[in-house]
Design an enzyme around this catalytic site. Sequence first.
Site, PDB file in Angstrom:
ATOM      1  N   ALA A 118       0.859  -1.183   0.000  1.00  0.00           N
ATOM      2  CA  ALA A 118       0.000   0.000   0.000  1.00  0.00           C
ATOM      3  C   ALA A 118       0.898   1.237   0.000  1.00  0.00           C
ATOM      4  CB  ALA A 118      -0.907  -0.005   1.227  1.00  0.00           C
ATOM      5  N   LYS A 119       0.352   2.367  -0.220  1.00  0.00           N
ATOM      6  CA  LYS A 119       1.109   3.619  -0.150  1.00  0.00           C
ATOM      7  C   LYS A 119       0.130   4.778  -0.043  1.00  0.00           C
ATOM      8  CE  LYS A 119       5.480   4.971  -0.401  1.00  0.00           C
ATOM      9  NZ  LYS A 119       6.691   4.245   0.009  1.00  0.00           N
TER      10      LYS A 119
END
Length: 429
Positions: A118-119
């Site tokens: 994720a980011k």
Amino acid sequence: MPQQITSHLPSYLSPDNPGPWGIFLEQVDRVAPYMGELSKWTDTLKHPERSLIVDVPVRLDDGSIAHFEGYRVQHSLNRGPGKGGVRYHQDVTLSEVMALSAWMSVKTAVVGLPYGGAKGGIRVDPRKYSQGEMERITRRYTNEISSIIGVNKDIPGPDVNTNAQTMAWMMDTYSMHAGATQPGIVTGKPIALGGSLGRVEATGRGVFIVGVAAAKDAGIDLQGVRISIQGFGNVGGTAARLFTEVGAKIVAVQDHTGTIYDANGLDVPALLEHVQQTGGVGGAANTTAIAADEFWAIETDILIPAALEGQITKDNAETVRARIIVEGANGPTTPEADDILNQKGVVIVPDVLANAGGVTVSYFEWVQNASCFYWSEEEINQRLETIMSNAYNSVSATASEHGVSLRTAAFITACTRILEARQLRGLYP
Ligand code: NAD
């Protein structure tokens, strides 16, 4: 490179400038032929599971209201909760966050952490805002993404322009909503709030561990081995110190303040002290300053780019005279440069493996938070060594098996793990 990927690009990406997401799509296409019976799931990697765009309205110190655009992308949650940092930068785009989240899926899978990728990010130039304004931006952003993050859903951490204080604000905001302190909602926290010992130097230590393994594979003796490093901050400085401790010579260092050289090896403890006091390596005593563009052509055994992305390009790759490159930074080598270096026989330990020490100790932080039991720094370093060495060995074995570069092997290893999980889980409903 645009030529190579034109046919695979979705219509919203320009072939002339595919951007980070276009580069990731090309990387998926390159590993697809190695996926065997899992190849029917390969398209999964080209579709982030969830992309959230949020408005972050904040009252500024002068009483006016400003709006910032924030993102959180969960690329793949097949192998576990999402994991990835939050970036504050005026140029952050959804495309960039999508790619960064995908590279986190790859990174966590390469080292075998039970996470997906994720980011997050906010399109903001933090230099233009006060500490109070940044706190309010962080808290409102946390609130807006709180529906998709969670201790067992998606765990943010620091990235460019975010730090332990940012994580403390995020943890506090999330905990206020939860009605209980939730230290495991973010990693990279201050030690006083459940941060992990060893986290600060984890990435540099990981670079050192895989660098030592790659040198051994290449038959290079560490005693007197020549190393050049771009970036002498957290990652580059730690790696320099650890390599020096085992007898290596750091012959050149470049940072934003200058490029210095000493064929006999720089005095690393003195240099770290100089950087601590002045903010950079420029002007350090008993060193020779050289022109910035001479740095890449210095004859060295191991080159460690540990500063910025896109540093080794088609314009300077031919001049590189290193036997091994260990990518401390994210994306320091462009795809064209990668091809040139591979042809020259330079071994590149890719970023998704080489700088995974940071996310590995973030994982340790999360495990310690969940168990409310904290480990000694020695224990953390030992576990880091085991995970990084195993990951290097596994990628190296895959490279030998298929006759490919360590970068392709890292992607094969990671994508196989992600798609195996995807296949076993099957599609819902
Ligand atoms: P840092 O801010 O501590 O240090 C950055 C270094 O880069 C400094 O020495 C700075 O002078 C140098 N630099 C900046 N601009 C430069 C330029 N134009 N030319 C040459 N040098 C320049 O950052 P860090 O934490 O050491 O991170 C370095 C790289 O490693 C980044 O690409 C980061 O994304 C990556 N990375 C860091 C971590 C981590 O845990 N810190 C984890 C994974 C990847």
